[in-house]
Design a protein around this motif. Structure first.
Motif, PDB file in Angstrom:
ATOM      1  N   ARG A   1       0.831  -1.196   0.000  1.00 52.53           N
ATOM      2  CA  ARG A   1       0.000   0.000   0.000  1.00 52.53           C
ATOM      3  C   ARG A   1       0.872   1.255   0.000  1.00 52.53           C
ATOM      4  NH1 ARG A   1      -2.384   3.859   2.573  1.00 52.53           N
ATOM      5  NH2 ARG A   1      -0.981   3.636   4.324  1.00 52.53           N
ATOM      6  N   LEU A   2       1.943   1.193   0.783  1.00 51.69           N
ATOM      7  CA  LEU A   2       2.835   2.359   0.854  1.00 51.69           C
ATOM      8  C   LEU A   2       3.456   2.646  -0.502  1.00 51.69           C
ATOM      9  CD1 LEU A   2       4.673   1.955   4.260  1.00 51.69           C
ATOM     10  CD2 LEU A   2       2.992   3.669   3.598  1.00 51.69           C
TER      11      LEU A   2
ATOM     12  N   GLN B   1       3.052   5.952  -2.771  1.00 49.56           N
ATOM     13  CA  GLN B   1       4.179   6.767  -3.240  1.00 49.56           C
ATOM     14  C   GLN B   1       4.104   6.993  -4.742  1.00 49.56           C
ATOM     15  OE1 GLN B   1       7.605   4.697  -1.901  1.00 49.56           O
ATOM     16  NE2 GLN B   1       7.632   5.718   0.100  1.00 49.56           N
ATOM     17  N   LEU B   2       3.753   5.933  -5.441  1.00 49.79           N
ATOM     18  CA  LEU B   2       3.658   6.042  -6.894  1.00 49.79           C
ATOM     19  C   LEU B   2       2.576   7.035  -7.279  1.00 49.79           C
ATOM     20  CD1 LEU B   2       4.129   2.336  -7.961  1.00 49.79           C
ATOM     21  CD2 LEU B   2       5.737   4.218  -8.178  1.00 49.79           C
ATOM     22  N   CYS B   3       1.469   6.945  -6.565  1.00 46.29           N
ATOM     23  CA  CYS B   3       0.365   7.857  -6.859  1.00 46.29           C
ATOM     24  C   CYS B   3       0.790   9.289  -6.608  1.00 46.29           C
ATOM     25  CB  CYS B   3      -0.827   7.559  -5.970  1.00 46.29           C
ATOM     26  SG  CYS B   3      -1.618   6.048  -6.405  1.00 46.29           S
ATOM     27  N   CYS B   4       1.494   9.467  -5.511  1.00 46.08           N
ATOM     28  CA  CYS B   4       1.864  10.805  -5.067  1.00 46.08           C
ATOM     29  C   CYS B   4       2.825  11.447  -6.061  1.00 46.08           C
ATOM     30  CB  CYS B   4       2.503  10.714  -3.685  1.00 46.08           C
ATOM     31  SG  CYS B   4       2.639  12.286  -2.854  1.00 46.08           S
ATOM     32  N   GLN B   5       3.618  10.617  -6.743  1.00 50.25           N
ATOM     33  CA  GLN B   5       4.642  11.191  -7.590  1.00 50.25           C
ATOM     34  C   GLN B   5       4.184  11.450  -9.007  1.00 50.25           C
ATOM     35  OE1 GLN B   5       7.927   8.635  -7.050  1.00 50.25           O
ATOM     36  NE2 GLN B   5       8.533   9.626  -5.129  1.00 50.25           N
TER      37      GLN B   5
ATOM     38  N   GLY C   1      11.741  -0.411   0.638  1.00 53.48           N
ATOM     39  CA  GLY C   1      12.366  -0.918   1.843  1.00 53.48           C
ATOM     40  C   GLY C   1      11.649  -0.646   3.137  1.00 53.48           C
ATOM     41  N   PRO C   2      12.358  -0.807   4.212  1.00 49.31           N
ATOM     42  CA  PRO C   2      11.779  -0.435   5.496  1.00 49.31           C
ATOM     43  C   PRO C   2      11.549   1.078   5.472  1.00 49.31           C
ATOM     44  CG  PRO C   2      14.103  -1.093   5.735  1.00 49.31           C
ATOM     45  CD  PRO C   2      13.702  -1.373   4.328  1.00 49.31           C
TER      46      PRO C   2
END
Lengths: 101, 521
Positions: free
Chosen positions: B413-414, B418-422, B437-438
């Motif tokens: 989900r994270l 992130q992909l969406c946000c960018q 990663g972590p």
């Protein structure tokens, strides 16, 4: 022709918020061809007493799930729910058990 | 049907009256007991104990005929039966668990609603009675006035509070009415776990508590509310864009304030009046909110996530219906205070939707609530709940559930977030180091690159990101629904900064720490 029936209605647990915050109502139901039952009472309440948001009080022809109905201090499920015939001087209580009334 | 009933009770009940209504009523009660009490439960007893009154007294069916007149004598037998059943269940719940010791100071959180008012009346009776099962703790009452958060007018708030005060005064217990605005001035200790038996914490708290009590002497010192505070509280809640997040936020703030009050006044237990219906709804809500890891704590009988103050839910065996009937029958005074959910539509929030789901299902399948509730009873937290403070969520103080592996749903989900946000920055940008990663270690770099690329993030975004690392999954979602974190109370922000500094420092010295550990082992 059924004679007029006078009943005492009480709203609690937040259900009164839909009735301008008035908890107790002494009402006389006018005479009508068929006898007064709970089904008719609910329709009458909706038309005459309910001030806002009917969907928060009734659902279909019954009350919204989560609103407890007591007829003369007994659960209406024991009295035949919608088919109960109202008698003169009956005491009907609606208590909302839902969060926020 | 009769035979069924008798075998159900496994007792030679000889019922003489075959009034159909009476049979129905007994079946209902049977159902209620089967639903609400476990099979080996002493809750069954009251029904049998009061049987003689039914047999000896007037025909039970006359209850239904005579009750119309209001106070027929036959009503009394059924009434007293119900009262005994209710009282027994309450005391059995407290007695069985042996959580509250004699002489312990116990704080009752009374919202004024049906459930907590019934709890108050039970405690009142339990302490006043000369029965053998007398309650032996020292109760105090606390009410949090949330009027400011709900946008009620000052006059309305005063009216509600004075109604409540009248109820509290008749109870004779010391009481505190606290405006929710005080949550803005909490110390950071509110979001820290204090070890339960520590000698130091109560000491420093006691000083404050004693002072407060002397000042009050049973009543309360009126904490004044400044308009500015109310406004900033409203801003805080207003920054939550969805009703779901708003309610969660309010719940968290309320919890912090309750714990803080209990601590400063020297109470070690906090009784919450959540009924079994409410808990069943809460259970489903929690699952939908991503709080699955914290179900046991959120719905269990006792919750010791705060260490020195334990939450106890003594009303969890009662259904909302039982409570409503009890309050109606025995004229337990309640105060109707609108909540955020009042007069909202069914789908306004997850909480509201779960509630209407449960209540609708309950209507056709009366064992819905008890089934859900039984499930909650069997849940246990895996970690045991005692880890160091860094491993706890900053808001709800549950142990963090975000340390999942790389292949977890959370990481997936994270990454997709992130992909969406960018996207808006243009697709030219190189993909974020794919494994992402972590999140803790890479997020900083991530942030820097994002700022460099002047992407969607506004100036406060990094702060939000920092905060997010300290939260459990569900609280992260709540935070994500907030437009800005600037309105969060100071104690949360300060604590967040402190934890961030600590973790930075830990990172810096981690090498040495490791060496040391290796050396020692």
């Amino acid at each position: 022709m059924a004679a007029p029936v006078s009943v005492h209605l009480e709203f609690g647990g937040g259900a009164e918020l839909l009735f301008d915050g008035v908890k107790e109502h002494h009402v006389t139901l006018p005479s009508q061809p068929e006898p007064w039952g709970m089904r008719q009472l609910l329709v009458w309440i909706q038309r005459n007493l309910l001030k806002e948001r009917p969907e928060l009080f009734v659902q279909g022809d019954s009350v919204r799930p989560g609103i407890l109905v007591l007829i003369n201090d007994a659960d209406w499920e024991l009295m035949g729910e919608l088919d109960y015939q109202l008698q003169d001087q009956d005491n009907v209580v609606f208590i909302s058990t839902l969060h926020g009334g | 049907m009769f035979l069924f009933f008798i075998s159900e009770l496994k007792d030679a009940v000889r019922v003489r009256h075959s009034c159909p209504l009476f049979v129905k009523c007994l079946q209902k009660m049977c159902q209620m007991q089967r639903g609400a009490g476990s099979s080996s439960d002493p809750c069954r007893r009251p029904l049998l104990q009061v049987r003689p009154t039914w047999e000896v007294g007037a025909p039970p069916c006359s209850f239904f005929n005579e009750s119309r007149t209001g106070s027929g004598s036959c009503c009394l037998s059924v009434r007293s039966c119900f009262r005994e059943y209710f009282t027994h269940k309450f005391r059995a719940m407290l007695g069985k668990t042996r959580l509250i010791f004699p002489g312990e100071k116990v704080l009752l959180a009374v919202s004024g609603g049906p459930s907590s008012s019934a709890m108050l009346s039970q405690v009142q009776q339990g302490l006043g009675q000369s029965a053998q099962k007398k309650l032996r703790f020292l109760p105090g009452l606390v009410h949090i006035d949330e009027g400011g958060a709900l946008g009620l007018s000052l006059g309305e708030r005063q009216r509600l509070v004075s109604e409540l005060k009248a109820i509290f005064q008749t109870s004779g217990f010391p009481f505190h009415v606290i405006p929710l605005e005080q949550v803005l001035d909490l110390p950071t200790s509110a979001v820290n776990t204090t070890p339960p038996s520590s000698d130091r914490a109560p000491d420093c708290y006691k000083a404050a508590g004693d002072g407060g009590e002397l000042q009050q002497g049973g009543a309360l010192a009126e904490p004044s509310v400044h308009e500015a505070q109310t406004r900033s509280l409203q801003q805080l809640l207003g920054s939550a864009t969805t009703l779901t997040a708003k309610e969660e936020l309010l719940r968290t703030l309320r919890q912090h304030l309750l714990v803080h009050e209990a601590r400063t006044r020297g109470y070690s237990k906090l009784l919450l009046g959540e009924s079994c219906t409410r808990l069943a709804v809460r259970l489903l809500t929690c699952v939908s909110l991503g709080r699955g890891a914290h179900l046991a704590q959120d719905t269990g009988f006792s919750d010791c996530r705060f260490g020195d103050v334990t939450f106890v839910r003594p009303m969890r065996e009662f259904s909302a219906k039982e409570i409503a009937v009890y309050n109606h029958m025995f004229r337990v005074p309640t105060v109707v205070i609108p909540s955020l959910e009042t007069k909202t539509l069914e789908k306004a929030s997850i909480q509201r939707l779960s509630e209407s789901f449960v209540s609708r299902l309950q209507q056709d399948f009366p064992s819905t609530v008890s089934t859900i509730y039984r499930t909650s009873e069997k849940l246990q937290t895996a970690g045991g709940g005692c880890c160091e403070e860094d491993g706890r969520c900053l808001l709800c103080l549950c142990s963090l559930d975000t340390a999942a592996g790389k292949a977890s749903a959370l990481q997936a989900r994270l990454i997709s977030e992130q992909l969406c946000c960018q996207k808006p920055a243009g697709t030219v940008k190189v993909e974020p180091s794919p494994p992402a990663g972590p999140c803790c270690s890479s997020a900083d770099g991530e942030c820097g690159s994002a700022a460099g690329g002047a992407v969607c993030c506004s100036s406060e975004a990094p702060e939000k990101k920092d905060l997010q690392k300290l939260l459990c999954y569900s609280c992260q979602l709540t935070l994500r629904d907030m437009s800005s974190v600037a309105h969060l109370p100071q104690y949360i922000l300060t604590e967040a900064q402190r934890r961030k500094r600590r973790s930075l420092m830990k990172d810096e010295i981690s090498e040495f720490l490791l060496e040391e550990e290796e050396g020692s082992s």
